[in-house]
Scaffold this motif. Structure first.
Motif, mmCIF file in Angstrom:
data_model
loop_
_atom_site.group_PDB
_atom_site.id
_atom_site.type_symbol
_atom_site.label_atom_id
_atom_site.label_comp_id
_atom_site.label_asym_id
_atom_site.label_seq_id
_atom_site.Cartn_x
_atom_site.Cartn_y
_atom_site.Cartn_z
ATOM 1 N N GLY A 88 0.785 -1.230 0.000
ATOM 2 C CA GLY A 88 0.000 0.000 0.000
ATOM 3 C C GLY A 88 0.814 1.276 0.000
ATOM 4 O O GLY A 88 0.249 2.360 0.049
ATOM 5 N N PHE A 89 2.140 1.183 -0.067
ATOM 6 C CA PHE A 89 2.988 2.369 -0.042
ATOM 7 C C PHE A 89 3.408 2.776 -1.447
ATOM 8 O O PHE A 89 3.506 1.949 -2.341
ATOM 9 C CB PHE A 89 4.256 2.132 0.785
ATOM 10 C CG PHE A 89 4.026 2.152 2.265
ATOM 11 C CD1 PHE A 89 4.139 3.332 2.974
ATOM 12 C CD2 PHE A 89 3.681 0.995 2.939
ATOM 13 C CE1 PHE A 89 3.926 3.361 4.337
ATOM 14 C CE2 PHE A 89 3.463 1.011 4.303
ATOM 15 C CZ PHE A 89 3.583 2.193 5.001
ATOM 16 N N GLU A 90 3.668 4.050 -1.618
ATOM 17 C CA GLU A 90 4.268 4.595 -2.829
ATOM 18 C C GLU A 90 5.577 5.254 -2.426
ATOM 19 O O GLU A 90 5.740 5.679 -1.288
ATOM 20 C CB GLU A 90 3.373 5.662 -3.452
ATOM 21 C CG GLU A 90 2.046 5.154 -3.955
ATOM 22 C CD GLU A 90 1.220 6.300 -4.515
ATOM 23 O OE1 GLU A 90 1.366 6.580 -5.721
ATOM 24 O OE2 GLU A 90 0.467 6.901 -3.737
ATOM 25 N N CYS A 91 6.506 5.377 -3.365
ATOM 26 C CA CYS A 91 7.759 6.088 -3.107
ATOM 27 C C CYS A 91 7.920 7.218 -4.122
ATOM 28 O O CYS A 91 7.525 7.084 -5.277
ATOM 29 C CB CYS A 91 8.951 5.148 -3.219
ATOM 30 S SG CYS A 91 9.135 4.049 -1.823
ATOM 31 N N PHE A 92 8.512 8.294 -3.652
ATOM 32 C CA PHE A 92 8.791 9.451 -4.492
ATOM 33 C C PHE A 92 10.238 9.857 -4.289
ATOM 34 O O PHE A 92 10.765 9.775 -3.182
ATOM 35 C CB PHE A 92 7.887 10.630 -4.105
ATOM 36 C CG PHE A 92 6.439 10.374 -4.369
ATOM 37 C CD1 PHE A 92 5.862 10.757 -5.566
ATOM 38 C CD2 PHE A 92 5.654 9.741 -3.428
ATOM 39 C CE1 PHE A 92 4.522 10.511 -5.816
ATOM 40 C CE2 PHE A 92 4.308 9.487 -3.660
ATOM 41 C CZ PHE A 92 3.744 9.875 -4.861
ATOM 42 N N CYS A 93 10.867 10.305 -5.354
ATOM 43 C CA CYS A 93 12.206 10.871 -5.280
ATOM 44 C C CYS A 93 12.030 12.376 -5.092
ATOM 45 O O CYS A 93 11.387 13.039 -5.909
ATOM 46 C CB CYS A 93 12.974 10.562 -6.563
ATOM 47 S SG CYS A 93 14.645 11.220 -6.565
ATOM 48 N N ASP B 64 11.422 -10.883 -4.896
ATOM 49 C CA ASP B 64 11.222 -11.967 -3.939
ATOM 50 C C ASP B 64 11.267 -11.456 -2.495
ATOM 51 O O ASP B 64 12.333 -11.315 -1.907
ATOM 52 C CB ASP B 64 12.272 -13.053 -4.151
ATOM 53 C CG ASP B 64 11.985 -14.304 -3.346
ATOM 54 O OD1 ASP B 64 10.806 -14.565 -3.042
ATOM 55 O OD2 ASP B 64 12.949 -15.029 -3.037
ATOM 56 N N GLY B 65 10.106 -11.121 -1.938
ATOM 57 C CA GLY B 65 10.027 -10.706 -0.540
ATOM 58 C C GLY B 65 10.152 -9.209 -0.300
ATOM 59 O O GLY B 65 10.109 -8.777 0.852
ATOM 60 N N PHE B 66 10.322 -8.406 -1.337
ATOM 61 C CA PHE B 66 10.431 -6.955 -1.151
ATOM 62 C C PHE B 66 10.025 -6.242 -2.434
ATOM 63 O O PHE B 66 9.835 -6.866 -3.476
ATOM 64 C CB PHE B 66 11.851 -6.540 -0.716
ATOM 65 C CG PHE B 66 12.917 -6.819 -1.732
ATOM 66 C CD1 PHE B 66 13.334 -5.826 -2.605
ATOM 67 C CD2 PHE B 66 13.515 -8.066 -1.820
ATOM 68 C CE1 PHE B 66 14.325 -6.064 -3.542
ATOM 69 C CE2 PHE B 66 14.514 -8.319 -2.751
ATOM 70 C CZ PHE B 66 14.917 -7.318 -3.611
ATOM 71 N N SER B 67 9.894 -4.939 -2.349
ATOM 72 C CA SER B 67 9.573 -4.100 -3.505
ATOM 73 C C SER B 67 10.783 -3.234 -3.837
ATOM 74 O O SER B 67 11.436 -2.712 -2.940
ATOM 75 C CB SER B 67 8.386 -3.184 -3.205
ATOM 76 O OG SER B 67 7.234 -3.927 -2.905
ATOM 77 N N ARG B 68 11.066 -3.085 -5.132
ATOM 78 C CA ARG B 68 12.119 -2.166 -5.568
ATOM 79 C C ARG B 68 11.432 -1.023 -6.316
ATOM 80 O O ARG B 68 10.677 -1.231 -7.237
ATOM 81 C CB ARG B 68 13.130 -2.857 -6.472
ATOM 82 C CG ARG B 68 14.233 -1.895 -6.944
ATOM 83 C CD ARG B 68 15.405 -2.618 -7.519
ATOM 84 N NE ARG B 68 16.141 -3.240 -6.419
ATOM 85 C CZ ARG B 68 17.032 -4.216 -6.591
ATOM 86 N NH1 ARG B 68 17.306 -4.684 -7.779
ATOM 87 N NH2 ARG B 68 17.658 -4.731 -5.536
ATOM 88 N N PHE B 69 11.723 0.190 -5.865
ATOM 89 C CA PHE B 69 11.177 1.394 -6.486
ATOM 90 C C PHE B 69 12.285 2.031 -7.311
ATOM 91 O O PHE B 69 13.415 2.182 -6.831
ATOM 92 C CB PHE B 69 10.677 2.365 -5.413
ATOM 93 C CG PHE B 69 9.466 1.864 -4.680
ATOM 94 C CD1 PHE B 69 8.192 2.176 -5.116
ATOM 95 C CD2 PHE B 69 9.597 1.070 -3.549
ATOM 96 C CE1 PHE B 69 7.070 1.717 -4.445
ATOM 97 C CE2 PHE B 69 8.483 0.604 -2.868
ATOM 98 C CZ PHE B 69 7.212 0.931 -3.318
#
Length: 75
Positions: A36-41, A61-66
């Motif tokens: 449910g999270f978003e990332c911004f630079c 695998d087990g995490f999100s890469r932004f």
């Protein structure tokens, strides 16, 4: 939530080192427990202020890469 970025590793910042004007840099951030999270630079330019660039999410695998790619037009 945990997050990780290491600018000395190419999967998080490429190319490494100073960036020539007009060329691009690719940045990444790994985040665990990011449902449910978003990332911004966040960019800050003196005299102009803040710019927030949305980062694209990739499920690994087990995490999100932004990821985001920046191409500075001036310094």
């Amino acid at each position: 939530m945990r997050a990780f970025h290491n600018s000395r590793q190419s999967e998080y910042r490429a190319p490494y080192g100073a960036l020539a004007l007009g060329s691009s840099v690719h940045l990444a951030l790994d985040v665990w427990e990011a449902d449910g999270f978003e990332c911004f630079c966040r960019l800050w330019i003196d005299g102009e202020g803040e710019t927030l660039l949305p980062m694209k999410r990739e499920e690994l695998d087990g995490f999100s890469r932004f990821r985001v790619t920046l191409t500075p037009e001036h310094c």
